[in-house]
Motif scaffolding. Structure first.
Motif, PDB file in Angstrom:
ATOM      1  N   GLU A 253       0.820  -1.220   0.000  1.00  0.00           N
ATOM      2  CA  GLU A 253       0.000   0.000   0.000  1.00  0.00           C
ATOM      3  C   GLU A 253       0.854   1.271   0.000  1.00  0.00           C
ATOM      4  O   GLU A 253       0.510   2.277   0.607  1.00  0.00           O
ATOM      5  CB  GLU A 253      -0.927   0.014   1.238  1.00  0.00           C
ATOM      6  N   LEU A 254       1.976   1.214  -0.767  1.00  0.00           N
ATOM      7  CA  LEU A 254       2.940   2.330  -0.721  1.00  0.00           C
ATOM      8  C   LEU A 254       2.308   3.659  -1.148  1.00  0.00           C
ATOM      9  O   LEU A 254       1.598   3.741  -2.144  1.00  0.00           O
ATOM     10  CB  LEU A 254       4.128   2.002  -1.656  1.00  0.00           C
ATOM     11  N   ASP A 255       2.492   4.650  -0.348  1.00  0.00           N
ATOM     12  CA  ASP A 255       2.274   6.045  -0.723  1.00  0.00           C
ATOM     13  C   ASP A 255       3.078   6.881   0.262  1.00  0.00           C
ATOM     14  O   ASP A 255       3.574   6.361   1.264  1.00  0.00           O
ATOM     15  CB  ASP A 255       0.786   6.441  -0.776  1.00  0.00           C
ATOM     16  N   VAL A 256       3.260   8.167  -0.061  1.00  0.00           N
ATOM     17  CA  VAL A 256       4.074   9.031   0.796  1.00  0.00           C
ATOM     18  C   VAL A 256       3.227  10.213   1.247  1.00  0.00           C
ATOM     19  O   VAL A 256       2.775  11.016   0.422  1.00  0.00           O
ATOM     20  CB  VAL A 256       5.353   9.520   0.071  1.00  0.00           C
ATOM     21  N   ILE A 257       2.982  10.267   2.545  1.00  0.00           N
ATOM     22  CA  ILE A 257       2.108  11.294   3.117  1.00  0.00           C
ATOM     23  C   ILE A 257       2.897  12.589   3.255  1.00  0.00           C
ATOM     24  O   ILE A 257       3.868  12.652   3.996  1.00  0.00           O
ATOM     25  CB  ILE A 257       1.520  10.766   4.432  1.00  0.00           C
ATOM     26  N   ASP A 258       2.442  13.594   2.510  1.00  0.00           N
ATOM     27  CA  ASP A 258       3.257  14.791   2.267  1.00  0.00           C
ATOM     28  C   ASP A 258       2.719  16.040   2.958  1.00  0.00           C
ATOM     29  O   ASP A 258       3.094  17.155   2.586  1.00  0.00           O
ATOM     30  CB  ASP A 258       3.302  15.042   0.752  1.00  0.00           C
ATOM     31  N   TYR A 259       1.852  15.912   3.963  1.00  0.00           N
ATOM     32  CA  TYR A 259       1.189  17.114   4.505  1.00  0.00           C
ATOM     33  C   TYR A 259       2.141  18.023   5.268  1.00  0.00           C
ATOM     34  O   TYR A 259       1.848  19.206   5.455  1.00  0.00           O
ATOM     35  CB  TYR A 259      -0.026  16.726   5.358  1.00  0.00           C
ATOM     36  N   GLU A 260       3.323  17.506   5.657  1.00  0.00           N
ATOM     37  CA  GLU A 260       4.279  18.361   6.372  1.00  0.00           C
ATOM     38  C   GLU A 260       5.348  18.928   5.441  1.00  0.00           C
ATOM     39  O   GLU A 260       6.265  19.604   5.879  1.00  0.00           O
ATOM     40  CB  GLU A 260       4.955  17.554   7.493  1.00  0.00           C
ATOM     41  N   LEU A 261       5.238  18.628   4.148  1.00  0.00           N
ATOM     42  CA  LEU A 261       6.295  19.055   3.215  1.00  0.00           C
ATOM     43  C   LEU A 261       6.014  20.446   2.673  1.00  0.00           C
ATOM     44  O   LEU A 261       4.860  20.890   2.654  1.00  0.00           O
ATOM     45  CB  LEU A 261       6.394  18.069   2.049  1.00  0.00           C
ATOM     46  N   PRO A 262       7.075  21.143   2.208  1.00  0.00           N
ATOM     47  CA  PRO A 262       6.868  22.467   1.598  1.00  0.00           C
ATOM     48  C   PRO A 262       5.912  22.362   0.408  1.00  0.00           C
ATOM     49  O   PRO A 262       5.790  21.296  -0.193  1.00  0.00           O
ATOM     50  CB  PRO A 262       8.267  22.878   1.129  1.00  0.00           C
ATOM     51  N   GLY A 263       5.248  23.469   0.095  1.00  0.00           N
ATOM     52  CA  GLY A 263       4.204  23.440  -0.937  1.00  0.00           C
ATOM     53  C   GLY A 263       4.719  23.309  -2.352  1.00  0.00           C
ATOM     54  O   GLY A 263       4.115  22.619  -3.174  1.00  0.00           O
ATOM     55  N   LYS A 264       5.939  23.860  -2.630  1.00  0.00           N
ATOM     56  CA  LYS A 264       6.403  23.927  -4.021  1.00  0.00           C
ATOM     57  C   LYS A 264       6.387  22.525  -4.653  1.00  0.00           C
ATOM     58  O   LYS A 264       7.013  21.591  -4.120  1.00  0.00           O
ATOM     59  CB  LYS A 264       7.827  24.509  -4.103  1.00  0.00           C
ATOM     60  N   ILE A 265       5.680  22.365  -5.753  1.00  0.00           N
ATOM     61  CA  ILE A 265       5.427  21.040  -6.351  1.00  0.00           C
ATOM     62  C   ILE A 265       6.718  20.301  -6.671  1.00  0.00           C
ATOM     63  O   ILE A 265       6.919  19.155  -6.247  1.00  0.00           O
ATOM     64  CB  ILE A 265       4.561  21.179  -7.625  1.00  0.00           C
ATOM     65  N   GLY A 266       7.619  20.944  -7.406  1.00  0.00           N
ATOM     66  CA  GLY A 266       8.856  20.278  -7.826  1.00  0.00           C
ATOM     67  C   GLY A 266       9.632  19.759  -6.629  1.00  0.00           C
ATOM     68  O   GLY A 266      10.029  18.585  -6.564  1.00  0.00           O
ATOM     69  N   GLU A 267       9.780  20.604  -5.631  1.00  0.00           N
ATOM     70  CA  GLU A 267      10.533  20.254  -4.419  1.00  0.00           C
ATOM     71  C   GLU A 267       9.803  19.135  -3.667  1.00  0.00           C
ATOM     72  O   GLU A 267      10.412  18.144  -3.246  1.00  0.00           O
ATOM     73  CB  GLU A 267      10.640  21.504  -3.532  1.00  0.00           C
ATOM     74  N   ARG A 268       8.486  19.269  -3.541  1.00  0.00           N
ATOM     75  CA  ARG A 268       7.710  18.283  -2.787  1.00  0.00           C
ATOM     76  C   ARG A 268       7.759  16.916  -3.466  1.00  0.00           C
ATOM     77  O   ARG A 268       7.984  15.894  -2.813  1.00  0.00           O
ATOM     78  CB  ARG A 268       6.252  18.776  -2.655  1.00  0.00           C
ATOM     79  N   ASP A 269       7.577  16.881  -4.774  1.00  0.00           N
ATOM     80  CA  ASP A 269       7.613  15.601  -5.490  1.00  0.00           C
ATOM     81  C   ASP A 269       8.974  14.936  -5.371  1.00  0.00           C
ATOM     82  O   ASP A 269       9.065  13.709  -5.258  1.00  0.00           O
ATOM     83  CB  ASP A 269       7.252  15.810  -6.971  1.00  0.00           C
TER      84      ASP A 269
END
Ligand code: G3I
Length: 367
Positions: free
Chosen positions: A279-295
Motif C-alpha cells: 500500500e505504498l504512498d508518501v504522506i506529504d502534509y508536512e512538506l513544503p508546498g512547491k510542487i517540484g521540491e515536494r515531489d
C-alpha cells in the motif's frame, strides 16, 4: 513509456469472448466461481510486478483513469470493495457487484487481482457488533471467508487474509488491535481465518498485512518486535501463511529505520515468508508546498525505503495505495494546512508521471 505494454495484447487474443461480456465489469455470474481460469504469466517476468489500489466507481466513471490503470498496472487491489462493509450490508446478504466489476475489468486487461481483506478490525458493518459468542464469531468468520474466497478462486491468487492485527504500540504478539474477532476469538481468529482460506483455495497466497514497521523510534521498534513474535507463533503452530505485506504508508517527515527494517526483513526471510509491498504512498502534509521540491522529497523517501527492502528481499510485487493523486485516501486524515492537494502517488491528478513513478520503475528492475 508506460510500465506495461505487452501482455494485454497477449491476453485479449486468448479471451475475445470474455471481453464481449462487459465494457466495464457487468458480467453475468453463475455457480460458485465464475472466474476460474487462471491468467497466463506475463512475459516480463524478470521485473518486480507493479500494481495499485483501484476504486470501482472511478474505473466506471473516469475513462482516462481506467486507461492509465490498464497502461501501468500488472496488479490491482480493490481499495474497499472486498471489505466486509461493502460486501455484507446485512448479515444474510452478500453484495459482489462492485468487486465483480473490478475482477472483470482486470481479467479483460490481463491484470492480476489481489484480495483485501478478510479479517480486519476496520470497515466492518454495524451488525457485526452484535456477534455475541465465540461460536457465532467463528461461524460468521468462516462463512464469510468460504463464500468470498470460493467465489474468486482462480481469479484472486493472493489475499490479505489478516490486516493490521497489532495495536499501535504493542507489548507483545498478543497485543491485538480491538475487534469483534479479537474480542470473541482472541488470537485464534488469525489461525481460523488463515486455515479457512487455505482450505477453500490451497493455491492462494496468504498474506498478513501490517503498517508502521518502517520508521525509526521506540513505537515502531516495538511493532517490528511484536510482528516477528506473531509470525513465529503462527509458524510454530503450523498455521498456513506465505507472506508478510508491508503497507508502507510512508511519512515524508519520518525517518526510515534502515537497520530495524532490514533486521525485520531478514527475520521474515528466515521464517521462509515472502514480502509484498502492498500500500505504498508518501504522506506529504508536512512538506513544503512547491510542487517540484515536494515531489522530489516524496520520491526520496520511497527510494530510501525501497533500497532498504530490496537489499534484503525481492518483494513479490510493489503496490501503491492508488495510482493517481486524483484518487487517494490521504486527505481524509492528512489534509495539508496550506489547502494544496496531497501528492502521495506515482501519477499526479492529471495522470502525469512524477519522480515517484521513476523510483518505483528503477527498483522494479532491480532483480
Ligand atoms: O462507498 C461509500 C459511499 O457509498 C458513501 O457515499 C461514502 C460517504 O460516506 O462512503 C463510501 O465509503 C467510503 C469508502 O472508503 C469508499 O470510498 C468509506 O466511508 C470510507 O471509510 C472508506 O475509506 C477507506 C478506508 O480504508 C476504510 O475502509 C479508504 O478509502 C481506504 O483507502 C482505506 O484503506 C486502508 C486499507 O484498507 C488498510 N490500510 C490503510 C489504508 C488507508 O487507511
Amino acid at each position: 513509456m508506460s510500465i506495461k505494454a505487452y501482455s494485454r495484447r497477449h491476453f485479449l487474443a486468448g479471451t475475445a469472448s470474455a471481453a464481449a461480456l462487459t465494457v466495464f465489469g457487468t458480467g453475468e455470474l453463475s455457480g460458485v466461481s465464475a472466474f476460474a481460469t487462471p491468467l497466463e504469466p506475463s512475459p516480463g517476468a524478470n521485473l518486480i510486478p507493479y500494481g495499485a489500489a483501484v476504486r470501482s466507481d472511478a474505473l466506471a466513471a473516469d475513462p482516462s483513469y481506467r486507461a492509465a490503470v490498464i497502461a501501468n498496472c500488472q496488479l490491482v487491489v480493490p481499495e474497499s470493495e472486498l471489505k466486509w462493509l461493502e460486501l455484507r450490508p446485512t448479515r444474510d446478504e452478500y453484495r459482489f457487484e462492485k468487486a465483480d466489476a473490478i475482477v472483470d475489468f482486470a481479467r479483460q486487461n490481463g491484470i492480476e487481482v489481489r484480495g483485501h481483506t478478510l479479517a480486519w478490525y476496520g470497515a466492518l458493518p454495524k451488525w457485526t457488533e452484535s456477534i455475541a459468542t465465540r461460536a457465532e464469531a467463528e461461524r460468521e468468520l468462516i462463512d464469510h471467508i468460504e463464500t468470498v474466497v470460493s467465489r474468486y478462486k482462480g481469479a484472486i491468487p493472493s489475499w490479505d487474509v489478516i490486516n493490521e492485527p497489532l495495536v499501535d504500540w504493542p507489548e507483545s504478539a498478543g497485543s491485538l488491535r480491538p475487534s469483534i474477532w479479537a474480542k470473541r476469538l482472541g488470537t485464534d481468529y488469525l489461525r481460523i481465518a488463515l486455515e479457512t482460506t487455505a482450505a477453500v483455495d490451497s493455491d492462494a497466497r496468504l498474506v498478513l498485512n501490517e503498517y508502521d514497521v518502517e520508521f525509526a523510534g521506540p513505537r515502531f521498534a516495538a511493532r517490528r518486535k511484536a510482528l516477528i513474535e506473531l509470525l513465529r507463533s503462527l509458524r510454530d503452530r503450523d498455521v498456513p501463511l506465505h507472506a508478510v505485506g508491508l503497507q508502507a504508508h510512508l511519512f515524508a517527515d519520518r525517518g526510515i529505520d534502515r537497520d530495524g527494517l532490514q533486521s525485520l526483513l531478514s527475520q521474515i526471510k528466515a521464517l521462509d515468508l515472502d514480502v509484498w509491498v502492498t500500500e505504498l504512498d508518501v504522506i506529504d502534509y508536512e512538506l513544503p508546498g512547491k510542487i517540484g521540491e515536494r515531489d522530489a522529497l516524496v520520491a526520496g523517501v520511497a527510494s530510501r525505503f525501497l533500497e532498504a527492502v530490496c537489499e534484503v528481499v525481492q518483494p513479490k510485487a510493489i503496490l501503491t495505495w492508488g495510482l493517481s493523486d486524483r484518487y487517494t485516501w490521504v486527505p481524509i486524515y492528512f489534509k495539508r494546512r496550506d489547502g494544496m492537494p496531497n501528492r502521495p502517488l506515482p501519477l499526479d491528478a492529471e495522470l502525469k508521471r512524477k519522480p515517484l513513478f521513476d523510483v518505483i520503475e528503477q527498483f522494479r528492475h532491480k532483480v
